[in-house]
Design an enzyme around this catalytic site. Structure first.
Site, PDB file in Angstrom:
ATOM      1  N   GLU A 188       0.788  -1.105   0.149  1.00  0.00           N
ATOM      2  CA  GLU A 188       0.016  -0.025  -0.028  1.00  0.00           C
ATOM      3  C   GLU A 188       0.732   1.298   0.003  1.00  0.00           C
ATOM      4  O   GLU A 188       1.985   1.350   0.494  1.00  0.00           O
ATOM      5  CB  GLU A 188      -0.684   0.045   1.236  1.00  0.00           C
ATOM      6  CG  GLU A 188      -1.813  -1.149   1.481  1.00  0.00           C
ATOM      7  CD  GLU A 188      -2.391  -1.320   2.714  1.00  0.00           C
ATOM      8  OE1 GLU A 188      -2.588  -0.272   3.425  1.00  0.00           O
ATOM      9  OE2 GLU A 188      -2.714  -2.509   3.111  1.00  0.00           O
TER      10      GLU A 188
ATOM     11  N   SER B 163      -9.667 -12.442  11.413  1.00  0.00           N
ATOM     12  CA  SER B 163      -8.022 -12.202  11.032  1.00  0.00           C
ATOM     13  C   SER B 163      -7.726 -11.103  11.802  1.00  0.00           C
ATOM     14  O   SER B 163      -6.449 -11.043  12.203  1.00  0.00           O
ATOM     15  CB  SER B 163      -8.422 -12.086   9.487  1.00  0.00           C
ATOM     16  OG  SER B 163      -7.054 -11.689   8.834  1.00  0.00           O
TER      17      SER B 163
ATOM     18  N   SER C 255      -1.367  -8.619   5.079  1.00  0.00           N
ATOM     19  CA  SER C 255      -1.492  -9.819   4.280  1.00  0.00           C
ATOM     20  C   SER C 255      -0.367 -10.501   3.719  1.00  0.00           C
ATOM     21  O   SER C 255      -0.552 -11.429   2.901  1.00  0.00           O
ATOM     22  CB  SER C 255      -2.670  -9.670   3.241  1.00  0.00           C
ATOM     23  OG  SER C 255      -2.235  -8.789   2.226  1.00  0.00           O
TER      24      SER C 255
ATOM     25  N   VAL D 202      -0.389 -13.727   0.983  1.00  0.00           N
ATOM     26  CA  VAL D 202       0.155 -13.436  -0.387  1.00  0.00           C
ATOM     27  C   VAL D 202       1.473 -14.262  -0.756  1.00  0.00           C
ATOM     28  O   VAL D 202       1.393 -14.503  -1.865  1.00  0.00           O
ATOM     29  CB  VAL D 202       0.290 -11.953  -0.613  1.00  0.00           C
ATOM     30  CG1 VAL D 202       0.372 -11.618  -2.123  1.00  0.00           C
ATOM     31  CG2 VAL D 202      -0.887 -11.187  -0.299  1.00  0.00           C
TER      32      VAL D 202
ATOM     33  N   VAL E 222      -2.748 -19.593  -3.848  1.00  0.00           N
ATOM     34  CA  VAL E 222      -4.217 -19.714  -3.154  1.00  0.00           C
ATOM     35  C   VAL E 222      -4.617 -20.938  -2.534  1.00  0.00           C
ATOM     36  O   VAL E 222      -4.277 -22.163  -3.105  1.00  0.00           O
ATOM     37  CB  VAL E 222      -5.249 -19.550  -4.364  1.00  0.00           C
ATOM     38  CG1 VAL E 222      -6.849 -19.400  -3.931  1.00  0.00           C
ATOM     39  CG2 VAL E 222      -4.768 -17.945  -5.189  1.00  0.00           C
TER      40      VAL E 222
END
Length: 245
Positions: free
Chosen positions: A3, A95, A185, A189, A193
Site C-alpha cells: 500500500e 483475521s 496480508s 500473499v 491460493v
C-alpha cells in the site's frame, strides 16, 4: 505491491477540507479554484502511482481506505476502475483478532465486526454511486474456491487479457510481486491460493456463536448474502464437500 499509505490520508484531507463551507470560502477568497485543487491532486496521485512500481500501462494500488473516496476518485480519473473484494465479516474480524493477538474467543469479535460493518457500509455506498461499469464487487470466498472463473471475470471487467500466470502469483514474489515484512496480508500473499483461512473463524473461535449479536452489529452481512448461520454458508458447505469428497 504494498500500500502507498499516503494516498488515503491526503485524499481524505482534501475531501474533508473541500466539504466545509468555511474552507471553500477561504479558497475562493485566496483565488484558489476547486478545479485547481482537483487537478493538482490528480497529478499527485498519478505521480505516486507511476513511481510506486515497475513502468506499466495500467497503474494500480490496493490502499483499502481509498474506498471511502471512490466517487471523488471517479471524478478525478473518469476511466479508472475499482475492485472491492468483500470477505465474510466474521472471517475478517477473526483475521484482525489474530493480527492484534486477541484471545480466540467469540466474545471479543463484536468490536471487530463493528469495524468491518462500518467500512463495508461506506465502501458499498461509494461503489454503488459509480455503478457496475466502474466498480466490481468480488467475494473473497469465490476467489478462493473458484479462482480461475473469478480471475477471468476480473480481467474482463478491466478489459485485460487473462493469462495462466495470474493464477500463480506466488511464483513471482520478490520479482513482479512486491511484499513488505510487516504487511497485514504479506504472509498469505506469499503462498499459493489455498483454503487454509477460509473457515478458520468457524474452526478456531471458542465460545457460543451468537447469531443475534452478529445481526445487530454487522447487518451488512445480509447485503452481501452471507447467512447468519454457519451451517447455511455456501462457502462453508462447499469447503466441507471438498474435504470429504
Amino acid at each position: 505491491g504494498p500500500e502507498t499509505k499516503i494516498l488515503p490520508k491526503l485524499i481524505s484531507y482534501v475531501s474533508l477540507y473541500k466539504s466545509k463551507p468555511m474552507q471553500q470560502k477561504e479558497l475562493e477568497n485566496s483565488g484558489v479554484k476547486l478545479e485547481s485543487v482537483d487537478r493538482a491532486l490528480s497529478m499527485f496521485v498519478y505521480s505516486i502511482l507511476y513511481g510506486h512500481g515497475e513502468k506499466v500501462s495500467r497503474l494500480c494500488t490496493k490502499d483499502p481506505d481509498l474506498f471511502f473516496h471512490i466517487a471523488y476518485l471517479n471524478r478525478l480519473f473518469p476511466r479508472a476502475k475499482f475492485i472491492y473484494i468483500i470477505r465474510d465479516g466474521r472471517a475478517a474480524a477473526h483475521s484482525m483478532m489474530r493480527i492484534k493477538r486477541e484471545p480466540p474467543s467469540f466474545k471479543y469479535m463484536r468490536m471487530y465486526l463493528q469495524t468491518w460493518n462500518s467500512f463495508a457500509v461506506k465502501a458499498y455506498r461509494e461503489c454503488s454511486m459509480i455503478g457496475q461499469e466502474f466498480c466490481l464487487i468480488v467475494k473473497y470466498e469465490q476467489l478462493i474456491l473458484e479462482t480461475r472463473r473469478t480471475v477471468e471475470e476480473v480481467m474482463r471487467f478491466l478489459g485485460e487479457p487473462f493469462r495462466e500466470e495470474q493464477l500463480h502469483h506466488e511464483q513471482y514474489v520478490g520479482d513482479r510481486v512486491k511484499l513488505i515484512d510487516n504487511g497485514w496480508s504479506s504472509d498469505q500473499v506469499a503462498h499459493a491460493v489455498n483454503t487454509n483461512s477460509l473457515v478458520a473463524w468457524i474452526e478456531n473461535l471458542v465460545g457460543d456463536y451468537d447469531a443475534e449479536m452478529v445481526k445487530s452489529v454487522a447487518p451488512m452481512l445480509k447485503t452481501f448474502n452471507y447467512s447468519w448461520n454457519t451451517e447455511d454458508l455456501d462457502y462453508f458447505k462447499e469447503f466441507k464437500r471438498r474435504k470429504t469428497g
